[in-house]
Design a protein around this motif. Structure first.
Motif, PDB file in Angstrom:
ATOM      1  N   ALA A  27       4.630  37.600 -18.953  1.00  0.00           N
ATOM      2  CA  ALA A  27       4.173  36.944 -17.739  1.00  0.00           C
ATOM      3  C   ALA A  27       2.925  36.120 -18.028  1.00  0.00           C
ATOM      4  CB  ALA A  27       3.886  37.998 -16.661  1.00  0.00           C
ATOM      5  N   VAL A  28       2.875  34.917 -17.499  1.00  0.00           N
ATOM      6  CA  VAL A  28       1.745  34.024 -17.775  1.00  0.00           C
ATOM      7  C   VAL A  28       0.571  34.312 -16.860  1.00  0.00           C
ATOM      8  CG1 VAL A  28       3.222  32.205 -18.664  1.00  0.00           C
ATOM      9  CG2 VAL A  28       2.698  32.263 -16.221  1.00  0.00           C
ATOM     10  N   GLU A  29       0.782  35.083 -15.819  1.00  0.00           N
ATOM     11  CA  GLU A  29      -0.305  35.443 -14.925  1.00  0.00           C
ATOM     12  C   GLU A  29       0.003  36.798 -14.307  1.00  0.00           C
ATOM     13  OE1 GLU A  29      -0.250  33.426 -10.963  1.00  0.00           O
ATOM     14  OE2 GLU A  29       1.181  32.094 -11.967  1.00  0.00           O
ATOM     15  N   PRO A  30      -1.022  37.519 -13.845  1.00  0.00           N
ATOM     16  CA  PRO A  30      -0.787  38.838 -13.247  1.00  0.00           C
ATOM     17  C   PRO A  30      -0.113  38.719 -11.891  1.00  0.00           C
ATOM     18  CG  PRO A  30      -3.075  38.204 -13.001  1.00  0.00           C
ATOM     19  CD  PRO A  30      -2.435  37.164 -13.883  1.00  0.00           C
TER      20      PRO A  30
ATOM     21  N   GLY B  14       0.941  48.040  -4.392  1.00  0.00           N
ATOM     22  CA  GLY B  14       1.676  49.024  -5.180  1.00  0.00           C
ATOM     23  C   GLY B  14       0.769  50.139  -5.648  1.00  0.00           C
ATOM     24  N   PRO B  15       1.334  51.216  -6.158  1.00  0.00           N
ATOM     25  CA  PRO B  15       0.538  52.350  -6.619  1.00  0.00           C
ATOM     26  C   PRO B  15      -0.287  51.994  -7.854  1.00  0.00           C
ATOM     27  CG  PRO B  15       2.830  52.632  -7.256  1.00  0.00           C
ATOM     28  CD  PRO B  15       2.783  51.427  -6.378  1.00  0.00           C
TER      29      PRO B  15
ATOM     30  N   THR C 236      -4.900  55.528 -15.426  1.00  0.00           N
ATOM     31  CA  THR C 236      -5.737  54.524 -16.081  1.00  0.00           C
ATOM     32  C   THR C 236      -5.074  53.959 -17.325  1.00  0.00           C
ATOM     33  OG1 THR C 236      -7.735  55.619 -15.284  1.00  0.00           O
ATOM     34  CG2 THR C 236      -7.995  54.046 -17.102  1.00  0.00           C
ATOM     35  N   TYR C 237      -4.442  54.815 -18.122  1.00  0.00           N
ATOM     36  CA  TYR C 237      -3.876  54.383 -19.396  1.00  0.00           C
ATOM     37  C   TYR C 237      -2.363  54.149 -19.337  1.00  0.00           C
ATOM     38  CZ  TYR C 237      -8.423  55.955 -21.013  1.00  0.00           C
ATOM     39  OH  TYR C 237      -9.775  56.117 -21.178  1.00  0.00           O
ATOM     40  N   LEU C 238      -1.658  54.994 -18.612  1.00  0.00           N
ATOM     41  CA  LEU C 238      -0.194  54.911 -18.592  1.00  0.00           C
ATOM     42  C   LEU C 238       0.361  54.259 -17.334  1.00  0.00           C
ATOM     43  CD1 LEU C 238       0.712  58.432 -20.068  1.00  0.00           C
ATOM     44  CD2 LEU C 238       0.647  56.232 -21.256  1.00  0.00           C
ATOM     45  N   GLY C 239      -0.500  53.884 -16.416  1.00  0.00           N
ATOM     46  CA  GLY C 239      -0.014  53.285 -15.181  1.00  0.00           C
ATOM     47  C   GLY C 239       0.886  54.245 -14.425  1.00  0.00           C
ATOM     48  N   ASN C 240       2.070  53.782 -14.055  1.00  0.00           N
ATOM     49  CA  ASN C 240       3.006  54.607 -13.287  1.00  0.00           C
ATOM     50  C   ASN C 240       4.120  55.208 -14.147  1.00  0.00           C
ATOM     51  OD1 ASN C 240       1.959  54.192 -10.520  1.00  0.00           O
ATOM     52  ND2 ASN C 240       2.446  52.037 -10.937  1.00  0.00           N
TER      53      ASN C 240
ATOM     54  N   ARG D   2       8.864  53.027   0.708  1.00  0.00           N
ATOM     55  CA  ARG D   2       8.474  53.454   2.043  1.00  0.00           C
ATOM     56  C   ARG D   2       6.998  53.179   2.317  1.00  0.00           C
ATOM     57  NH1 ARG D   2      13.150  53.318   1.526  1.00  0.00           N
ATOM     58  NH2 ARG D   2      14.660  55.008   1.782  1.00  0.00           N
ATOM     59  N   GLU D   3       6.156  53.261   1.306  1.00  0.00           N
ATOM     60  CA  GLU D   3       4.712  53.102   1.505  1.00  0.00           C
ATOM     61  C   GLU D   3       4.251  51.655   1.433  1.00  0.00           C
ATOM     62  OE1 GLU D   3       0.440  54.772  -0.285  1.00  0.00           O
ATOM     63  OE2 GLU D   3       2.353  55.646  -0.955  1.00  0.00           O
ATOM     64  N   TYR D   4       4.868  50.858   0.516  1.00  0.00           N
ATOM     65  CA  TYR D   4       4.316  49.529   0.239  1.00  0.00           C
ATOM     66  C   TYR D   4       5.178  48.370   0.742  1.00  0.00           C
ATOM     67  CZ  TYR D   4       1.155  52.170  -2.727  1.00  0.00           C
ATOM     68  OH  TYR D   4       0.215  53.064  -3.200  1.00  0.00           O
ATOM     69  N   GLY D   5       6.415  48.621   1.171  1.00  0.00           N
ATOM     70  CA  GLY D   5       7.196  47.555   1.762  1.00  0.00           C
ATOM     71  C   GLY D   5       8.246  46.944   0.857  1.00  0.00           C
ATOM     72  N   ASP D   6       8.587  45.689   1.142  1.00  0.00           N
ATOM     73  CA  ASP D   6       9.726  45.042   0.499  1.00  0.00           C
ATOM     74  C   ASP D   6       9.449  44.527  -0.902  1.00  0.00           C
ATOM     75  OD1 ASP D   6      11.251  45.546   2.701  1.00  0.00           O
ATOM     76  OD2 ASP D   6      11.127  43.521   3.537  1.00  0.00           O
ATOM     77  N   VAL D   7       8.180  44.293  -1.235  1.00  0.00           N
ATOM     78  CA  VAL D   7       7.793  43.834  -2.570  1.00  0.00           C
ATOM     79  C   VAL D   7       6.688  44.755  -3.066  1.00  0.00           C
ATOM     80  CG1 VAL D   7       7.054  41.874  -3.984  1.00  0.00           C
ATOM     81  CG2 VAL D   7       8.292  41.463  -1.853  1.00  0.00           C
ATOM     82  N   VAL D   8       6.961  45.449  -4.176  1.00  0.00           N
ATOM     83  CA  VAL D   8       6.030  46.464  -4.665  1.00  0.00           C
ATOM     84  C   VAL D   8       5.697  46.197  -6.125  1.00  0.00           C
ATOM     85  CG1 VAL D   8       5.603  48.943  -4.924  1.00  0.00           C
ATOM     86  CG2 VAL D   8       7.150  48.131  -3.125  1.00  0.00           C
ATOM     87  N   ARG D   9       4.415  46.219  -6.457  1.00  0.00           N
ATOM     88  CA  ARG D   9       3.991  46.087  -7.852  1.00  0.00           C
ATOM     89  C   ARG D   9       4.059  47.467  -8.505  1.00  0.00           C
ATOM     90  NH1 ARG D   9      -0.251  47.524 -10.230  1.00  0.00           N
ATOM     91  NH2 ARG D   9      -1.376  47.834  -8.258  1.00  0.00           N
ATOM     92  N   LEU D  10       4.904  47.604  -9.509  1.00  0.00           N
ATOM     93  CA  LEU D  10       5.045  48.869 -10.223  1.00  0.00           C
ATOM     94  C   LEU D  10       4.169  48.921 -11.472  1.00  0.00           C
ATOM     95  CD1 LEU D  10       8.933  49.324 -10.090  1.00  0.00           C
ATOM     96  CD2 LEU D  10       7.219  50.218  -8.502  1.00  0.00           C
ATOM     97  N   GLY D  11       3.774  47.762 -11.978  1.00  0.00           N
ATOM     98  CA  GLY D  11       2.955  47.671 -13.177  1.00  0.00           C
ATOM     99  C   GLY D  11       2.462  46.253 -13.328  1.00  0.00           C
ATOM    100  N   ASP D  12       1.809  45.963 -14.443  1.00  0.00           N
ATOM    101  CA  ASP D  12       1.242  44.636 -14.640  1.00  0.00           C
ATOM    102  C   ASP D  12       2.292  43.532 -14.585  1.00  0.00           C
ATOM    103  OD1 ASP D  12      -1.262  45.704 -14.875  1.00  0.00           O
ATOM    104  OD2 ASP D  12      -1.265  45.733 -17.072  1.00  0.00           O
ATOM    105  N   HIS D  13       3.490  43.840 -15.046  1.00  0.00           N
ATOM    106  CA  HIS D  13       4.545  42.825 -15.079  1.00  0.00           C
ATOM    107  C   HIS D  13       5.865  43.382 -14.543  1.00  0.00           C
ATOM    108  CE1 HIS D  13       1.660  40.609 -17.412  1.00  0.00           C
ATOM    109  NE2 HIS D  13       1.716  41.460 -18.407  1.00  0.00           N
ATOM    110  N   ASN D  14       5.767  44.288 -13.570  1.00  0.00           N
ATOM    111  CA  ASN D  14       6.959  44.932 -13.017  1.00  0.00           C
ATOM    112  C   ASN D  14       6.896  44.948 -11.501  1.00  0.00           C
ATOM    113  OD1 ASN D  14       6.160  46.397 -15.707  1.00  0.00           O
ATOM    114  ND2 ASN D  14       8.378  46.548 -15.549  1.00  0.00           N
ATOM    115  N   VAL D  15       7.984  44.522 -10.858  1.00  0.00           N
ATOM    116  CA  VAL D  15       8.054  44.450  -9.400  1.00  0.00           C
ATOM    117  C   VAL D  15       9.339  45.102  -8.915  1.00  0.00           C
ATOM    118  CG1 VAL D  15       8.425  42.853  -7.466  1.00  0.00           C
ATOM    119  CG2 VAL D  15       6.595  42.414  -9.084  1.00  0.00           C
ATOM    120  N   LEU D  16       9.247  45.798  -7.787  1.00  0.00           N
ATOM    121  CA  LEU D  16      10.411  46.371  -7.103  1.00  0.00           C
ATOM    122  C   LEU D  16      10.653  45.580  -5.826  1.00  0.00           C
ATOM    123  CD1 LEU D  16      12.528  48.712  -6.606  1.00  0.00           C
ATOM    124  CD2 LEU D  16      10.677  49.876  -5.352  1.00  0.00           C
TER     125      LEU D  16
END
Length: 440
Positions: free
Chosen positions: A3-6, A12-13, A17-21, A38-52
């Motif tokens: 990913a070229v940008e965050p 998202g959760p 600190t080191y392992l993220g989710n 259920r907590e964050y809605g239709d677009v959720v950040r799971l990690g630096d370059h991961n989306v649900l």
């Protein structure tokens, strides 16, 4: 691609600190994805370059409208899905123009003719399995159904069924693949772990098996083996490795997903005796009134609804991921190129915002217009868009016929109802399913 940008502004959760989710996902993938949605809605950040993505419209936008802006390689081939290691040239592990060419080459085999053939063959295989059962004797339902499905799949592909030895070989190969797909720690292939050793040995055995089956000239006959015929006679002609990869992925994917669907459906019927009795009555009437074939399928509408509802609650394909190749907008957020975007059948099929009594097993919802009015992205057990499962119709035919055949003859009693758990590997496996066949 990186990913070229965050992922700016997407909720998202935070994770560790080191392992993220990673730990939360690895310890309970189904619970983690559900809680995120259920907590964050239709677009959720799971990690630096991961989306649900969970909104039905967003799922449809990803898989259908913008399907060409995503690649499969790099997500399911990079290590977590071990099938990519062993079968890199298969259609399901390809992208872009290469994928389109391979899909066109194989598509002619997966038409009505194959479904008719499956509907005719499944009766004999069901009869064979059930003949080995004794009333009151405990059975490993997953193991029994796996042999039935393997024999059926290979008859459709090669014009001949697997022997018991061949079936055991494929079953042994599935185990290390599933183990690797659920492992949070992925070591290089050259590290001689027990799992890697079992996987490599299983792949070698699979190679020998496929070479033997495809060496028979009769195996490329269009009527006896339509899938193999379509591959061998298609354009361009596949290399030996391509042929091996295509056949291996078709056998393994068709085997595990259909097997899991039959078992999950039987678990649900065992827990709902009133629904099981209705399936029994419909199946008995259908089997007595129609010969083997698709005409019998038309007489099983309620059983079909039962299977669709089972696929809603326990879809073997429980999560799908792709890598974005362009900057895209979802739900008001920018998802940069290089992001791994995930959608989850488990999450969307149980979303109470869109499904009435989402956690309940209710086949009746498929007999009126309620389910048909749902957004496409609310229900996609076989995927959506151009890359939807090529064998979806065939698999549905097999599953409905097997379920009808088993339950018209026997009432299945669960040995340990509380001990049955879903294992989210490459497919959502039902673990701990022991049954005792009883007379109606």
């Amino acid at each position: 691609m990186t990913a070229v940008e965050p992922l700016i502004g997407i909720p998202g959760p935070a994770g560790d600190t080191y392992l993220g989710n990673l730990h939360a996902f690895s310890s309970d993938p189904l619970g983690f994805l559900t809680s995120c949605a259920r907590e964050y809605g239709d677009v959720v950040r799971l990690g630096d370059h991961n989306v649900l993505l969970t909104g039905p419209e967003l799922v449809e936008r990803m898989l259908v409208d913008r399907g060409g802006d995503f690649n499969k390689k790099g997500v399911e081939d990079s290590g977590r899905a071990a099938r990519g290691r062993g079968f890199p040239t298969a259609m399901m592990n390809s992208d872009g123009a290469e994928w389109k060419m391979k899909r066109r080459r194989m598509q002619p085999a997966f038409g009505r003719t194959l479904a008719v053939k499956a509907a005719e063959l499944v009766d004999a295989q069901g009869e064979r399995m059930l003949a080995s059962w004794k009333l009151g004797e405990q059975r490993d339902l997953h193991g029994d159904v796996s042999v039935l499905v393997l024999r059926l799949v290979t008859q459709l592909m090669f014009g001949d069924e697997f022997t018991d030895r061949d079936a055991a070989l494929v079953s042994r190969l599935v185990r290390p693949i599933m183990e690797l797909s659920t492992s949070p720690l992925l070591l290089p292939d050259w590290v001689p772990t027990p799992r890697h050793i079992r996987l490599k040995r299983g792949l070698r055995d699979m190679d020998r098996l496929l070479r033997r089956l495809t060496s028979d000239p009769a195996a490329v006959d269009a009527e006896r083996a339509p899938v193999l015929h379509a591959l061998v006679t298609g354009t361009p002609t596949p290399s030996p490795q391509e042929l091996r990869d295509e056949l291996a992925t078709l056998v393994l994917s068709a085997f595990e997903t259909s097997n899991d669907a039959v078992v999950w459906t039987s678990v649900l019927l065992a827990r709902h005796p009133d629904i099981a009795e209705r399936v029994r009555d419909e199946a008995r009437a259908a089997f007595s009134a129609a010969p083997p074939g698709l005409s019998r399928m038309e007489r099983l509408p309620y059983t079909g609804a039962v299977v669709r509802e089972s696929l809603r609650l326990y879809s073997p394909a429980w999560m799908t991921s792709r890598d974005s190749t362009a900057d895209l907008r979802f739900g008001g957020f920018t998802v940069p190129a290089g992001t791994t975007v995930t959608v989850s059948q488990w999450v969307n099929h149980r979303d109470p915002r869109h499904w009435d009594r989402a956690e309940e097993f209710d086949p009746g919802r498929w007999l009126d217009d309620s389910a048909r009015k749902m957004p496409r992205g609310s229900y996609f057990p076989f995927g959506l868009g151009a890359r939807a499962c090529i064998g979806a119709s065939l698999a549905t035919t097999e599953i409905v016929h097997i379920v009808a055949d088993v339950w018209r003859r026997h009432r299945l009693e669960l040995v340990d109802p509380r001990g049955i758990t879903p294992r989210p590997a490459l497919a959502l496996q039902p673990m701990g399913v022991k049954v005792v066949p009883r007379a109606w």
